[in-house]
Design a protein around this motif. Structure first.
Motif, mmCIF file in Angstrom:
data_model
loop_
_atom_site.group_PDB
_atom_site.id
_atom_site.type_symbol
_atom_site.label_atom_id
_atom_site.label_comp_id
_atom_site.label_asym_id
_atom_site.label_seq_id
_atom_site.Cartn_x
_atom_site.Cartn_y
_atom_site.Cartn_z
ATOM 1 N N VAL A 151 0.819 -1.347 -0.236
ATOM 2 C CA VAL A 151 0.102 0.109 0.043
ATOM 3 C C VAL A 151 0.919 1.400 -0.075
ATOM 4 O O VAL A 151 1.785 1.444 1.060
ATOM 5 C CB VAL A 151 -0.801 -0.014 1.339
ATOM 6 C CG1 VAL A 151 -1.752 1.213 1.261
ATOM 7 C CG2 VAL A 151 -1.595 -1.186 0.980
ATOM 8 N N ASN A 152 0.743 1.909 -0.932
ATOM 9 C CA ASN A 152 1.553 3.412 -0.977
ATOM 10 C C ASN A 152 0.841 4.481 -1.028
ATOM 11 O O ASN A 152 1.168 5.588 -1.442
ATOM 12 C CB ASN A 152 2.356 3.342 -2.533
ATOM 13 C CG ASN A 152 3.484 2.294 -2.603
ATOM 14 O OD1 ASN A 152 4.099 2.422 -1.765
ATOM 15 N ND2 ASN A 152 3.753 1.594 -3.631
ATOM 16 N N SER A 153 -0.433 4.337 -0.488
ATOM 17 C CA SER A 153 -1.080 5.590 -0.064
ATOM 18 C C SER A 153 -1.548 5.754 1.423
ATOM 19 O O SER A 153 -2.235 4.517 1.800
ATOM 20 C CB SER A 153 -2.180 5.620 -1.051
ATOM 21 O OG SER A 153 -3.197 6.428 -0.487
ATOM 22 N N PRO A 154 -1.374 6.711 2.194
ATOM 23 C CA PRO A 154 -1.707 6.794 3.390
ATOM 24 C C PRO A 154 -3.307 6.675 3.602
ATOM 25 O O PRO A 154 -3.684 6.052 4.733
ATOM 26 C CB PRO A 154 -1.147 8.014 4.148
ATOM 27 C CG PRO A 154 -1.073 8.973 2.975
ATOM 28 C CD PRO A 154 -0.768 7.815 1.830
ATOM 29 N N ASP A 162 -7.966 3.489 5.021
ATOM 30 C CA ASP A 162 -9.073 2.586 4.780
ATOM 31 C C ASP A 162 -9.273 1.384 5.039
ATOM 32 O O ASP A 162 -9.981 0.656 5.631
ATOM 33 C CB ASP A 162 -9.484 2.937 3.196
ATOM 34 C CG ASP A 162 -10.088 4.497 2.916
ATOM 35 O OD1 ASP A 162 -10.259 5.302 3.861
ATOM 36 O OD2 ASP A 162 -9.944 4.959 1.724
ATOM 37 N N MET A 163 -8.072 0.728 4.882
ATOM 38 C CA MET A 163 -7.951 -0.666 5.107
ATOM 39 C C MET A 163 -7.683 -1.101 6.437
ATOM 40 O O MET A 163 -8.582 -1.872 7.165
ATOM 41 C CB MET A 163 -6.849 -1.591 4.187
ATOM 42 C CG MET A 163 -7.026 -1.287 2.642
ATOM 43 S SD MET A 163 -5.424 -2.198 2.243
ATOM 44 C CE MET A 163 -6.104 -2.422 0.276
ATOM 45 N N LEU A 164 -6.749 -0.577 6.977
ATOM 46 C CA LEU A 164 -6.203 -1.075 8.466
ATOM 47 C C LEU A 164 -6.918 -0.320 9.436
ATOM 48 O O LEU A 164 -6.759 -0.954 10.507
ATOM 49 C CB LEU A 164 -4.717 -0.675 8.424
ATOM 50 C CG LEU A 164 -3.819 -1.305 7.272
ATOM 51 C CD1 LEU A 164 -2.387 -1.094 7.494
ATOM 52 C CD2 LEU A 164 -4.116 -2.579 6.932
ATOM 53 N N GLU A 165 -7.556 0.692 9.341
ATOM 54 C CA GLU A 165 -8.355 1.488 10.328
ATOM 55 C C GLU A 165 -10.049 1.066 10.185
ATOM 56 O O GLU A 165 -10.395 0.548 11.234
ATOM 57 C CB GLU A 165 -7.945 2.770 10.731
ATOM 58 C CG GLU A 165 -6.560 3.040 10.983
ATOM 59 C CD GLU A 165 -6.223 4.185 11.391
ATOM 60 O OE1 GLU A 165 -6.879 5.200 11.383
ATOM 61 O OE2 GLU A 165 -5.136 4.596 11.907
ATOM 62 N N CYS A 212 3.698 6.692 11.489
ATOM 63 C CA CYS A 212 4.817 5.872 11.663
ATOM 64 C C CYS A 212 4.865 5.114 12.924
ATOM 65 O O CYS A 212 5.729 4.241 13.154
ATOM 66 C CB CYS A 212 6.050 7.005 12.063
ATOM 67 S SG CYS A 212 5.782 7.960 13.354
ATOM 68 N N PHE A 213 3.418 5.015 13.521
ATOM 69 C CA PHE A 213 3.490 4.102 14.924
ATOM 70 C C PHE A 213 2.453 2.931 14.289
ATOM 71 O O PHE A 213 2.165 2.399 15.448
ATOM 72 C CB PHE A 213 3.349 4.939 16.103
ATOM 73 C CG PHE A 213 4.409 5.557 16.767
ATOM 74 C CD1 PHE A 213 5.534 5.044 17.247
ATOM 75 C CD2 PHE A 213 4.370 6.978 16.362
ATOM 76 C CE1 PHE A 213 6.528 5.790 17.595
ATOM 77 C CE2 PHE A 213 5.353 7.756 16.927
ATOM 78 C CZ PHE A 213 6.634 7.235 17.869
ATOM 79 N N GLY A 214 2.118 2.701 13.416
ATOM 80 C CA GLY A 214 1.288 1.747 13.178
ATOM 81 C C GLY A 214 -0.222 2.303 12.748
ATOM 82 O O GLY A 214 -0.765 3.471 12.995
ATOM 83 N N PHE A 215 -1.268 1.331 12.648
ATOM 84 C CA PHE A 215 -2.576 1.739 12.074
ATOM 85 C C PHE A 215 -3.719 1.011 12.961
ATOM 86 O O PHE A 215 -3.301 -0.397 13.087
ATOM 87 C CB PHE A 215 -2.841 1.328 10.716
ATOM 88 C CG PHE A 215 -1.933 2.275 9.954
ATOM 89 C CD1 PHE A 215 -2.367 3.363 9.255
ATOM 90 C CD2 PHE A 215 -0.611 1.976 9.533
ATOM 91 C CE1 PHE A 215 -1.575 4.389 8.522
ATOM 92 C CE2 PHE A 215 0.155 2.890 8.649
ATOM 93 C CZ PHE A 215 -0.503 4.176 8.445
ATOM 94 N N GLY A 216 -4.510 1.437 13.288
ATOM 95 C CA GLY A 216 -5.803 0.568 13.622
ATOM 96 C C GLY A 216 -5.524 0.054 14.959
ATOM 97 O O GLY A 216 -5.127 0.806 16.046
ATOM 98 N N ARG A 217 -6.053 -1.459 15.230
ATOM 99 C CA ARG A 217 -5.616 -2.000 16.459
ATOM 100 C C ARG A 217 -4.424 -2.355 16.503
ATOM 101 O O ARG A 217 -3.829 -3.025 17.653
ATOM 102 C CB ARG A 217 -6.616 -3.147 16.529
ATOM 103 C CG ARG A 217 -7.970 -2.877 16.148
ATOM 104 C CD ARG A 217 -8.843 -4.222 16.028
ATOM 105 N NE ARG A 217 -10.258 -3.791 15.876
ATOM 106 C CZ ARG A 217 -11.360 -4.705 16.067
ATOM 107 N NH1 ARG A 217 -11.036 -5.867 16.690
ATOM 108 N NH2 ARG A 217 -12.334 -4.330 15.678
#
Length: 506
Positions: A81-84, A89-92, A428-433
């Motif tokens: 995934v090259n877009s924040p 949308d995916m990971l959160e 920079c510290f991750g996404f979602g759960r």
């Protein structure tokens, strides 16, 4: 006639239902995979997987393939995934299906990292870890109780760096380990080559190597795990045995130290002692691995960020001078800065954000695994796909960050000619759960390291014996936690008063 009419109507309705089912289900499952480089039969894209700096290679594919790229390596689908926004949308927003971790045969099964927080799939065990860790270091208020420990260990770092500036990176590693060990286990580091710090650092070096996508062939060909260790090409089995022993020591040695201190009545307050006193005795294993996860999530990333800070200060002296001027105005020159000064140091705060953006400590994060098929932006993302967010590109895309290769803290400060650029901590510290539960502790450690160093040291490029400037090479390791390759810099006290303050705290 009536019967025939009914039969015809039934056939039409049935056909309509089949079309609907095809549209909603069958056609969805046969949506195309995201684009990506063409692979080989069976082997797929195994030859396309970059051995060094994959985040840069993946970023270079954006113009050809877009923001969602698929790769297949021996049947395993990987989605880069090259877009924040896509990552969010995916990971959160779809975190219930995108928050699992891939099972890595080498790291999880052969070495034993499956029980660390970063290796756990969503489960009751995962939620228990998160709850325990959040209660200890999950908020700014909860981490403030550890400020005296961080300030004291940072003073020790300054003194060691003054006396031996060439080994500042080793001093930073000792400092980060000392802070986490004291907070987590109540263990106070006594020597520069402390055995507890050494064993934990070794284990974290192994972890950083093991979880890089494609690092070990056994992860994509699990049948290789059954090879005997003496078999040609089975060096990974011998590595796994040694790495497992180090991991066992990392998890058990500091934990057993705390338990022994508690039995003797001499244990200071710590994460482990507090949880063992208040917790369920049947959940000792949860506490043991949650404590190991707390260390794993903080020390190595802190060391990487501090080394990047020293590298940036050597390369950008004008940034260093501007930050020092702010510290001098707010703090003065008669004392060291403290956490109490933080809210009055906006440029230093911006500098710390830029350290995190300029060379992020985890350029590809830790991979996620998809729990079920998903259709995203018209593409099929198959169940069990490994999702790799290209955090480095999120923070270096020139559409979001002007002149991204330049170290420029001003980009986060509002000015007449521009609005602040995005806060890198959003990515920079991750996404979602999977956001790192120790984010507040890592942030506070980085702040106190930067502000105290700026207050007493001038950091510049090193020179050789003839007085020629040695240009540091800006290069980073390809491990999951990426460190700058060793570089030389010149570190000296800013003034006699600064040197006196450092000597006064040894």
């Amino acid at each position: 006639m009536s019967f025939a009419m009914v039969s015809l109507l039934d056939l039409c309705l049935c056909g309509f239902a089949i079309c609907c089912a095809y549209y909603f289900f069958w056609s969805g499952r046969h949506a195309p995979l995201p684009p990506g480089p063409r692979g080989l039969p069976v082997a797929g894209n195994i030859l396309d997987m970059p051995a060094k700096h994959p985040w840069r290679v993946f970023a270079g594919w954006v113009q050809r393939f877009g923001n969602i790229i698929s790769l297949k390596v021996l049947g395993q689908t990987m989605i880069v995934v090259n877009s924040p926004q896509v990552a969010i949308d995916m990971l959160e927003r779809k975190s219930t299906i995108y928050s699992d971790r891939p099972t890595l045969i080498m790291a999880h099964e052969l070495v034993g990292w499956r029980d660390i927080l970063a290796g756990l799939s969503l489960s009751d065990r995962f939620r228990k870890y998160r709850r325990l860790m959040h209660s200890a270091v999950g908020t700014r208020g909860s981490t403030e109780q550890f400020n005296p420990i961080e300030e004291q260990e940072m003073r020790c770092f300054l003194a060691k760096t003054l006396s031996d500036p060439g080994n500042f990176a080793a001093h930073a590693r000792r400092m980060a380990g000392a802070v986490i060990l004291q907070i987590t286990y109540g263990y106070k580091v006594q020597t520069d080559n402390d055995p507890m710090v050494r064993v934990v650092d070794n284990a974290m070096d192994h972890f950083s190597e093991l979880v890089v996508p494609g690092a070990y062939l056994v992860d994509t060909l699990p049948i290789l795990r059954f090879l005997p260790s003496w078999f040609p090409g089975a060096q990974f089995k011998r590595n796994a045995k040694a790495y497992a022993a180090t991991l066992k020591d990392m998890v058990n040695l500091p934990f057993n130290f705390t338990r022994k201190q508690m039995a003797e009545g001499t244990a200071p307050p710590s994460f482990v002692s507090n949880q063992l006193e208040a917790g369920d005795p049947n959940e000792e294993d949860i506490i043991r691995w949650a404590a190991a996860s707390l260390y794993a999530g903080g020390a190595d990333t802190t060391v990487s960020a501090i080394c990047s800070f020293y590298l940036a200060m050597a390369l950008y002296p004008e940034v260093q001078k501007k930050a020092q001027a702010e510290i001098d105005e707010v703090v003065g020159s008669e004392r060291l800065p403290s956490f109490a000064d933080r809210d009055r140091l906006p440029y230093v705060e911006a500098l710390i954000k830029e350290v995190l953006r300029w060379n992020p400590v985890a350029p590809l994060g830790v991979p996620h695994r998809l729990r079920e098929d998903d259709i995203h932006e018209g593409y099929l993302i198959p169940k069990d796909s490994i999702i790799i967010p290209n955090i480095w590109w999120f923070l270096h895309d020139p559409e979001r960050y002007a002149n991204p290769a330049e170290f420029k803290p001003e980009r986060y400060l509002k000015a007449d000619d521009h609005d602040p650029e995005p806060d890198p901590q959003n990515y920079c510290f991750g996404f979602g759960r999977r956001v790192c539960p120790g984010i507040k502790l890592a942030d506070s450690s980085l702040f106190i390291a930067c502000v105290m160093s700026l207050a007493v040291f001038d950091i510049s490029k090193a020179r050789d014996d003839a007085g020629n400037v040695i240009e540091p090479i800006v290069d980073y390791s390809t491990d999951i936690v990426s460190h700058p390759t060793p570089f030389a810099c010149y570190i000296k006290p800013r003034s006699p008063r600064a040197e006196t303050m450092i000597h006064g705290i040894q």
